[in-house]
Design a protein around this motif. Structure first.
Motif, mmCIF file in Angstrom:
data_model
loop_
_atom_site.group_PDB
_atom_site.id
_atom_site.type_symbol
_atom_site.label_atom_id
_atom_site.label_comp_id
_atom_site.label_asym_id
_atom_site.label_seq_id
_atom_site.Cartn_x
_atom_site.Cartn_y
_atom_site.Cartn_z
ATOM 1 N N THR A 61 36.427 28.133 25.994
ATOM 2 C CA THR A 61 37.731 27.597 26.404
ATOM 3 C C THR A 61 37.565 26.234 27.063
ATOM 4 O OG1 THR A 61 38.641 29.816 26.639
ATOM 5 C CG2 THR A 61 39.777 28.044 27.828
ATOM 6 N N THR A 62 36.555 26.090 27.891
ATOM 7 C CA THR A 62 36.282 24.799 28.523
ATOM 8 C C THR A 62 35.997 23.746 27.457
ATOM 9 O OG1 THR A 62 35.441 25.877 30.519
ATOM 10 C CG2 THR A 62 34.760 23.595 30.156
ATOM 11 N N ALA A 63 35.269 24.128 26.423
ATOM 12 C CA ALA A 63 34.975 23.192 25.319
ATOM 13 C C ALA A 63 36.257 22.795 24.582
ATOM 14 C CB ALA A 63 33.977 23.815 24.354
ATOM 15 N N LEU A 64 37.197 23.724 24.441
ATOM 16 C CA LEU A 64 38.471 23.394 23.796
ATOM 17 C C LEU A 64 39.222 22.327 24.600
ATOM 18 C CD1 LEU A 64 39.780 26.920 22.695
ATOM 19 C CD2 LEU A 64 38.961 25.074 21.210
ATOM 20 N N PHE A 65 39.206 22.450 25.914
ATOM 21 C CA PHE A 65 39.848 21.446 26.762
ATOM 22 C C PHE A 65 39.136 20.099 26.627
ATOM 23 C CE2 PHE A 65 42.060 24.961 28.670
ATOM 24 C CZ PHE A 65 43.231 24.410 29.166
ATOM 25 N N LEU A 90 43.208 28.026 34.984
ATOM 26 C CA LEU A 90 43.021 26.691 35.550
ATOM 27 C C LEU A 90 41.950 26.700 36.646
ATOM 28 C CD1 LEU A 90 46.738 25.460 35.681
ATOM 29 C CD2 LEU A 90 44.987 24.927 33.954
ATOM 30 N N ASP A 91 41.862 27.784 37.398
ATOM 31 C CA ASP A 91 40.840 27.903 38.434
ATOM 32 C C ASP A 91 39.424 27.989 37.845
ATOM 33 O OD1 ASP A 91 42.739 27.828 40.435
ATOM 34 O OD2 ASP A 91 42.673 29.983 40.858
ATOM 35 N N LEU A 92 39.308 28.493 36.631
ATOM 36 C CA LEU A 92 37.999 28.634 35.999
ATOM 37 C C LEU A 92 37.512 27.346 35.324
ATOM 38 C CD1 LEU A 92 38.227 32.180 34.400
ATOM 39 C CD2 LEU A 92 36.700 31.460 36.244
ATOM 40 N N LEU A 93 38.429 26.454 35.054
ATOM 41 C CA LEU A 93 38.052 25.203 34.392
ATOM 42 C C LEU A 93 37.392 24.259 35.392
ATOM 43 C CD1 LEU A 93 41.265 24.604 32.269
ATOM 44 C CD2 LEU A 93 39.030 25.406 31.448
ATOM 45 N N PRO A 94 36.596 23.315 34.892
ATOM 46 C CA PRO A 94 36.031 22.303 35.789
ATOM 47 C C PRO A 94 37.149 21.553 36.517
ATOM 48 C CG PRO A 94 34.985 22.196 33.638
ATOM 49 C CD PRO A 94 36.137 23.151 33.515
ATOM 50 N N GLN A 95 36.831 21.049 37.705
ATOM 51 C CA GLN A 95 37.826 20.403 38.550
ATOM 52 C C GLN A 95 38.602 19.311 37.822
ATOM 53 O OE1 GLN A 95 36.326 18.816 42.228
ATOM 54 N NE2 GLN A 95 38.320 18.030 42.844
ATOM 55 N N PHE A 96 37.933 18.535 36.988
ATOM 56 C CA PHE A 96 38.596 17.432 36.299
ATOM 57 C C PHE A 96 38.667 17.686 34.791
ATOM 58 C CE2 PHE A 96 37.036 15.557 40.274
ATOM 59 C CZ PHE A 96 38.271 15.169 40.801
ATOM 60 N N ALA A 97 39.022 18.906 34.412
ATOM 61 C CA ALA A 97 39.078 19.300 33.001
ATOM 62 C C ALA A 97 40.129 18.536 32.201
ATOM 63 C CB ALA A 97 39.338 20.798 32.888
ATOM 64 N N LEU A 98 41.096 17.926 32.865
ATOM 65 C CA LEU A 98 42.149 17.200 32.151
ATOM 66 C C LEU A 98 41.971 15.682 32.201
ATOM 67 C CD1 LEU A 98 45.246 19.346 33.206
ATOM 68 C CD2 LEU A 98 43.976 19.419 31.049
ATOM 69 N N ARG A 123 53.049 20.461 37.877
ATOM 70 C CA ARG A 123 52.646 19.055 37.752
ATOM 71 C C ARG A 123 51.570 18.650 38.778
ATOM 72 N NH1 ARG A 123 54.813 14.848 34.944
ATOM 73 N NH2 ARG A 123 56.629 16.102 34.422
ATOM 74 N N PRO A 124 51.687 19.036 40.057
ATOM 75 C CA PRO A 124 50.636 18.645 41.014
ATOM 76 C C PRO A 124 49.246 19.185 40.648
ATOM 77 C CG PRO A 124 52.592 19.364 42.191
ATOM 78 C CD PRO A 124 52.818 19.691 40.736
ATOM 79 N N VAL A 125 49.198 20.389 40.100
ATOM 80 C CA VAL A 125 47.908 20.965 39.695
ATOM 81 C C VAL A 125 47.335 20.194 38.509
ATOM 82 C CG1 VAL A 125 46.775 23.032 38.767
ATOM 83 C CG2 VAL A 125 48.459 23.245 40.601
ATOM 84 N N LEU A 126 48.185 19.901 37.538
ATOM 85 C CA LEU A 126 47.728 19.156 36.361
ATOM 86 C C LEU A 126 47.241 17.770 36.763
ATOM 87 C CD1 LEU A 126 50.591 20.159 33.886
ATOM 88 C CD2 LEU A 126 48.318 21.201 34.117
ATOM 89 N N SER A 127 47.938 17.157 37.675
ATOM 90 C CA SER A 127 47.540 15.848 38.174
ATOM 91 C C SER A 127 46.199 15.917 38.903
ATOM 92 C CB SER A 127 48.624 15.298 39.099
ATOM 93 O OG SER A 127 48.264 14.041 39.584
ATOM 94 N N SER A 128 46.029 16.936 39.724
ATOM 95 C CA SER A 128 44.773 17.065 40.477
ATOM 96 C C SER A 128 43.581 17.334 39.570
ATOM 97 C CB SER A 128 44.890 18.175 41.528
ATOM 98 O OG SER A 128 44.833 19.449 40.920
ATOM 99 N N MET A 129 43.856 17.811 38.352
ATOM 100 C CA MET A 129 42.789 18.066 37.387
ATOM 101 C C MET A 129 42.476 16.825 36.554
ATOM 102 S SD MET A 129 43.661 21.975 36.256
ATOM 103 C CE MET A 129 42.115 22.189 35.340
#
Length: 185
Positions: A61-65, A90-98, A123-129
């Protein structure tokens, strides 16, 4: 065109959120994008609940992101926030997955009282990533989405037009074509 990961954060197999995302996936494919759907509920519970960052499903999943140019994030709204299942992912993904990604946030819910959940919860979570560009999202009322027994989806006309606009804005941000398509419904 762009590669897109379309993520449904709904825990339900018959979710309006998931069905709506798959409907929008088709629109994005028609615009020339390569779309990969991801239903978080299909990931193994032991990986999600055990917060096992090395579990093969989490690694995949991380690779898909990482692979995606753009990400569509869809969630039902519960208690004025995105789903716990989506939060777990989202908690399992790397901090800057986006980082470097263009993101389209979408939400569904039963009441307009939850319309600000995208802007104040998601939106704040997506931004922080690290999302590079979060395009305007859209909240859709459950009553505006009808799934027929044969699997077809009907979206109320005004909502269909708004969803077409936000989807096309996302597509344009990724370099997609949109002029030849009519709104879906």
């Amino acid at each position: 065109m762009a590669t897109i990961l379309s993520v449904s954060g709904s825990p339900s197999a018959t979710s309006r959120t998931g069905r709506l995302l798959r409907h929008l996936d088709d629109r994005l494919r028609d615009q020339g994008h390569d779309v990969t759907p991801l239903d978080v509920r299909n990931l193994p519970a032991q990986a999600l609940l055990g917060a096992d960052f090395r579990h093969p499903a989490v690694v995949e999943t991380t690779a898909l992101f990482e692979w995606a140019d753009g990400v569509v994030i869809g969630t039902p709204v519960y208690k004025a926030a995105y789903s716990g299942l989506l939060k777990t992912l989202l908690d399992l993904l790397p901090q800057f997955a986006l980082t470097g990604k263009t993101v389209l946030p979408l939400a569904t819910g039963g009441s307009t009282a939850h319309v600000l959940a995208i802007d104040y919860a998601l939106r704040p979570v997506l931004s922080s990533m690290g999302a590079a560009h979060i395009v305007p999202g859209w909240f859709t009322l459950d009553k505006d989405i009808t799934a027929d027994d044969d699997g077809t989806l009907t979206v109320a006309p005004g909502t269909a037009e708004a969803l077409a606009q936000v989807t096309d804005t996302f597509s344009r941000a990724l370099g997609g074509r949109t002029a030849v398509l009519a709104p879906t419904g």
